[in-house]
Design a protein around this motif. Sequence first.
Motif, PDB file in Angstrom:
ATOM      1  N   VAL A 225       8.192   8.979   1.750  1.00 42.73           N
ATOM      2  CA  VAL A 225       8.067   9.628   3.054  1.00 42.73           C
ATOM      3  C   VAL A 225       7.235   8.742   3.978  1.00 42.73           C
ATOM      4  O   VAL A 225       6.213   8.191   3.568  1.00 42.73           O
ATOM      5  CB  VAL A 225       7.423  11.022   2.928  1.00 42.73           C
ATOM      6  N   GLU A 226       7.709   8.615   5.214  1.00 50.85           N
ATOM      7  CA  GLU A 226       6.987   7.845   6.237  1.00 50.85           C
ATOM      8  C   GLU A 226       6.790   8.718   7.472  1.00 50.85           C
ATOM      9  O   GLU A 226       7.597   9.618   7.739  1.00 50.85           O
ATOM     10  CB  GLU A 226       7.777   6.591   6.616  1.00 50.85           C
ATOM     11  N   ALA A 227       5.749   8.426   8.212  1.00 50.86           N
ATOM     12  CA  ALA A 227       5.477   9.177   9.433  1.00 50.86           C
ATOM     13  C   ALA A 227       4.968   8.235  10.509  1.00 50.86           C
ATOM     14  O   ALA A 227       4.352   7.207  10.212  1.00 50.86           O
ATOM     15  CB  ALA A 227       4.465  10.290   9.176  1.00 50.86           C
ATOM     16  N   GLY A 228       5.234   8.591  11.745  1.00 47.23           N
ATOM     17  CA  GLY A 228       4.734   7.822  12.880  1.00 47.23           C
ATOM     18  C   GLY A 228       4.363   8.763  14.012  1.00 47.23           C
ATOM     19  O   GLY A 228       4.944   9.851  14.152  1.00 47.23           O
ATOM     20  N   ILE A 229       3.388   8.368  14.816  1.00 46.47           N
ATOM     21  CA  ILE A 229       2.948   9.173  15.959  1.00 46.47           C
ATOM     22  C   ILE A 229       2.777   8.247  17.157  1.00 46.47           C
ATOM     23  O   ILE A 229       2.168   7.174  17.040  1.00 46.47           O
ATOM     24  CB  ILE A 229       1.620   9.903  15.669  1.00 46.47           C
ATOM     25  N   ALA A 230       3.326   8.659  18.297  1.00 45.82           N
ATOM     26  CA  ALA A 230       3.058   7.995  19.575  1.00 45.82           C
ATOM     27  C   ALA A 230       2.384   9.022  20.481  1.00 45.82           C
ATOM     28  O   ALA A 230       2.751  10.212  20.456  1.00 45.82           O
ATOM     29  CB  ALA A 230       4.358   7.490  20.202  1.00 45.82           C
ATOM     30  N   TYR A 231       1.417   8.572  21.280  1.00 42.70           N
ATOM     31  CA  TYR A 231       0.647   9.518  22.099  1.00 42.70           C
ATOM     32  C   TYR A 231       0.333   8.914  23.454  1.00 42.70           C
ATOM     33  O   TYR A 231       0.029   7.716  23.584  1.00 42.70           O
ATOM     34  CB  TYR A 231      -0.669   9.886  21.400  1.00 42.70           C
ATOM     35  N   GLY A 232       0.365   9.802  24.480  1.00 41.82           N
ATOM     36  CA  GLY A 232      -0.087   9.421  25.809  1.00 41.82           C
ATOM     37  C   GLY A 232       0.930   8.625  26.588  1.00 41.82           C
ATOM     38  O   GLY A 232       2.144   8.680  26.349  1.00 41.82           O
ATOM     39  N   GLY A 233       0.454   7.854  27.554  1.00 44.46           N
ATOM     40  CA  GLY A 233       1.343   7.034  28.367  1.00 44.46           C
ATOM     41  C   GLY A 233       2.270   7.875  29.207  1.00 44.46           C
ATOM     42  O   GLY A 233       1.867   8.849  29.854  1.00 44.46           O
TER      43      GLY A 233
ATOM     44  N   ALA B  25       3.056  13.749  22.978  1.00 49.38           N
ATOM     45  CA  ALA B  25       3.120  13.074  21.682  1.00 49.38           C
ATOM     46  C   ALA B  25       4.525  13.131  21.105  1.00 49.38           C
ATOM     47  O   ALA B  25       5.307  14.036  21.394  1.00 49.38           O
ATOM     48  CB  ALA B  25       2.131  13.706  20.691  1.00 49.38           C
ATOM     49  N   VAL B  26       4.833  12.126  20.304  1.00 45.60           N
ATOM     50  CA  VAL B  26       6.059  12.087  19.509  1.00 45.60           C
ATOM     51  C   VAL B  26       5.633  11.990  18.045  1.00 45.60           C
ATOM     52  O   VAL B  26       4.807  11.147  17.687  1.00 45.60           O
ATOM     53  CB  VAL B  26       6.938  10.868  19.881  1.00 45.60           C
ATOM     54  N   ILE B  27       6.166  12.865  17.210  1.00 48.36           N
ATOM     55  CA  ILE B  27       5.895  12.840  15.772  1.00 48.36           C
ATOM     56  C   ILE B  27       7.205  12.555  15.058  1.00 48.36           C
ATOM     57  O   ILE B  27       8.163  13.318  15.203  1.00 48.36           O
ATOM     58  CB  ILE B  27       5.303  14.172  15.274  1.00 48.36           C
ATOM     59  N   MET B  28       7.275  11.463  14.332  1.00 44.61           N
ATOM     60  CA  MET B  28       8.500  11.136  13.601  1.00 44.61           C
ATOM     61  C   MET B  28       8.224  11.165  12.097  1.00 44.61           C
ATOM     62  O   MET B  28       7.158  10.772  11.634  1.00 44.61           O
ATOM     63  CB  MET B  28       9.063   9.786  14.017  1.00 44.61           C
ATOM     64  N   ILE B  29       9.211  11.664  11.353  1.00 47.84           N
ATOM     65  CA  ILE B  29       9.107  11.740   9.895  1.00 47.84           C
ATOM     66  C   ILE B  29      10.393  11.193   9.301  1.00 47.84           C
ATOM     67  O   ILE B  29      11.494  11.563   9.738  1.00 47.84           O
ATOM     68  CB  ILE B  29       8.875  13.190   9.403  1.00 47.84           C
ATOM     69  N   HIS B  30      10.259  10.322   8.325  1.00 48.31           N
ATOM     70  CA  HIS B  30      11.418   9.710   7.672  1.00 48.31           C
ATOM     71  C   HIS B  30      11.326   9.937   6.169  1.00 48.31           C
ATOM     72  O   HIS B  30      10.312   9.619   5.549  1.00 48.31           O
ATOM     73  CB  HIS B  30      11.460   8.203   7.966  1.00 48.31           C
ATOM     74  N   VAL B  31      12.390  10.519   5.597  1.00 51.17           N
ATOM     75  CA  VAL B  31      12.481  10.708   4.151  1.00 51.17           C
ATOM     76  C   VAL B  31      13.544   9.737   3.623  1.00 51.17           C
ATOM     77  O   VAL B  31      14.711   9.827   4.005  1.00 51.17           O
ATOM     78  CB  VAL B  31      12.868  12.154   3.786  1.00 51.17           C
ATOM     79  N   ALA B  32      13.128   8.817   2.781  1.00 52.68           N
ATOM     80  CA  ALA B  32      14.049   7.849   2.173  1.00 52.68           C
ATOM     81  C   ALA B  32      14.183   8.192   0.695  1.00 52.68           C
ATOM     82  O   ALA B  32      13.181   8.289  -0.011  1.00 52.68           O
ATOM     83  CB  ALA B  32      13.532   6.423   2.343  1.00 52.68           C
TER      84      ALA B  32
END
Length: 828
Positions: free
Chosen positions: A573-581, A636-643
């Motif tokens: 499992v992977e996760a990423g977060i982008a915030y602001g801008g 915010a953007v929250i991304m989750i990847h299940v491989a």
Amino acid sequence: MTSFQSTLGDEAGIAEELAENQQAISIAEFFEKNKHMLGFDSGARGLVTAVKEAVDNALDAAEESGILPDIYVEIEEAGDYYRLIVEDNGPGITKESLPKVFGKLLYGSRFHAREQSRGQQGIGISAAVLYSQLTSGKPAKITSRTQGSEEAEYFELIVDTDSNEPEISVEETTSWDRPHGTRIELEMEANMRARQQLHDYIKHTAVVNPHARLELREPQEHFKFERATDQLPEETEEIRPHPHGVELGTVMKMLTATDSQTVSGFLQEEFTRVGKKTADSIIDEFRDRHYGREMRWRPPASHEDVDLHAAVSDATANKGADATAAFADAIAAGVDDAGRIAHHELLAVVDEAADEVEAEHGTTFGDTVRENAVEAVWLALIDARADADDADAASESDDPVESRLVADCYDLADEATSTRKDDEVIHAFAERLAAKFDDELKAGEGDDGNVRHRLTRKRLRAHVDRAADLTEEYDDVSFGETARENVTDAVWDVMATVPDDPPLVRELAGDRDAASDLVDGMRATDIMAPPTRCLSPISEDLISAGLEKEFDADFYASATRDAEVHGGDPFIVEAGIAYGGDLESEGSVNVMRFANRVPLVYQRGACATTDVVKSIGWRNYGLDQPGGSGLPKGPAVIMIHVASTNVPFTSESKDAVANVPEIEDEIELAIREAARELKSYLNKRRSMQQRRKKQNVLGTILPEMAEKVAEVAGRDEPDIDDAIARIMNNVLVERSVEANGDGQAVSVTVENNSNTNESLEITDIVTAEPTSLPDDATVVEMDGEWFVKWEPDVSSDDEATLEYEVDDGAEYDLDVKGVETEKLTVKQ
């Protein structure tokens, strides 16, 4: 009996008539009537699903061939229908395989492979062809060219739903400007009401596939997503299943199919991460469950009236006094050295003693003698009476000796239970538990009794429960679940795994209970995590790169977890977060869900990923979350990847990940890992804002104070920049220029007033060529300007100076990096 049931037998041939109506149906015929199960339940969603299936196939094909994907998607109106065209630069499909790839459901190469891929079942693209023909009545038009072929193959086909086979109407060769690749053209009943979902799918695909170039042209808009990297995902390799998580039915099927004869060979050949040592550990766990463990009793203490030497001597006949004495001495010493000893361990001690005495005295100790010695010693150890007369004598004694088993059980129970239970209660419990061991000696129908005290953990727990129940009943005390479990653990821990050989594989295959014990043993064994070569995670760096490419934000964080196992299949499992801008600050955050690099655009509410995001307390990480649950709000953007080699989707449409506890736990841990970085960033940003506010106040007040002080003192107004830097604990970078003959002497001084060491990147841009530079500075000329680069490391409360010379009339521009703006004061 109802009236209908009472008359059912009056008519002959009803069952036969019903049987005649039973018939098999093809998978294509089933999905013809249940196309909603594949994501084709409406014109809007059907179009998005068709694009998704075609693009997923294109990405898989290109990556497997080591080709950086270039994918073109076009949607255009065609009368009453929409025409979908998808082209790729993959390796192409051979003439023999192409019709089945597009015209036969459940035809594919990845279903049985334990390695990550976007497609798994062989349904997707052929289902799109089926939907197209059902809604428009028109065939799919497919062009494909393999590397090195002079011409491309062209087919027009539909799916024959009765036979689940392709029905080809046109088959010919044609010219095509692509050197290799595949193009599919479908006409279908559709609409563009799901335009946003379509755009999201393409954009999100670009985020998690930064190595791909994607282009979408639809009736109203045109998008191009250039690749952010030329690095292809790591090539995956097929692996065997992992022992953790495999189900009983799967193991029984594997036991039937394997060529291995032994359990050890089966484990090492059929599973990943299982070598000889791990296989032995699994077999030991199997033995504990299948055969049970043997109780290990303490040897007699010096004060006990137990003479093992005499017991062996009495049981050994016709071996000579010296040999018999040596035999008895060796056994007694071996038992005493053991600390605790089980029946099978006693066998080994007796065999070793017999072999030593045979070698020393030349006297043979056969199997019967050895068995007699084992029986005599073991009965003495467990305090069993040789006959009823001994038992009667012990009971009539004025001072009966407490059973050795009671004393041993007392010590174990006393150590395992709470100090609040008094000695009398523990002693009463120990007597009853020891009695259960005594009961094991009694012969039952079809057996000679359990003289070895061999018990499964389940049977041991039953004995503990019975002793505890009797103690509660007769001694009026509480013996709760925790105490019972602690005593069971204490006794089980001193018991010994038996050395019995496990059954052969062919015997296990037909024994469900034994196979279940093997599965439990595999799950209980500590086994290395599965290899990740079968998976292709995006990686933390590329997750951040993908987010940065598509979202203009102030902050990015990513996390990739180690591989775990579900159902024998590894996953990451992977996760990423982008915030602001420039991210939308109103409303809920944008949750992006992915499985094997494929965006999941529908059924968000039915997905485990969404459930986990909602369950996290986002206020702890700096995001607003009304009510303390649900999706957080903010930019915010929250991304989750299940491989995974086998992502557990909720349905064949592959729109949502199922609620599997192991996967949900890893999703939560990955999100929290990235969210901790977000929390640190927001805390730091708030600190910098407060620092900036304080600095602005000082910048307003100090000049006024300096002016007043100068006026009262009758002196020149002091320079307050240095004072602000020291008050704020800032890093002060100051340039001074002095005349030096025909030129100028320049010095750049760094004064570190902070409480941490700082590493700076300083660039002084000069309009004249600098000379006399120190060794730790470099200069680069560009378009008539000279860039003097200096990277000093300055300790807290220390300073460093750069000095050089230039001609008169030079102009300067100082640029400083490596320190937050709020912690930096620059004078030039």
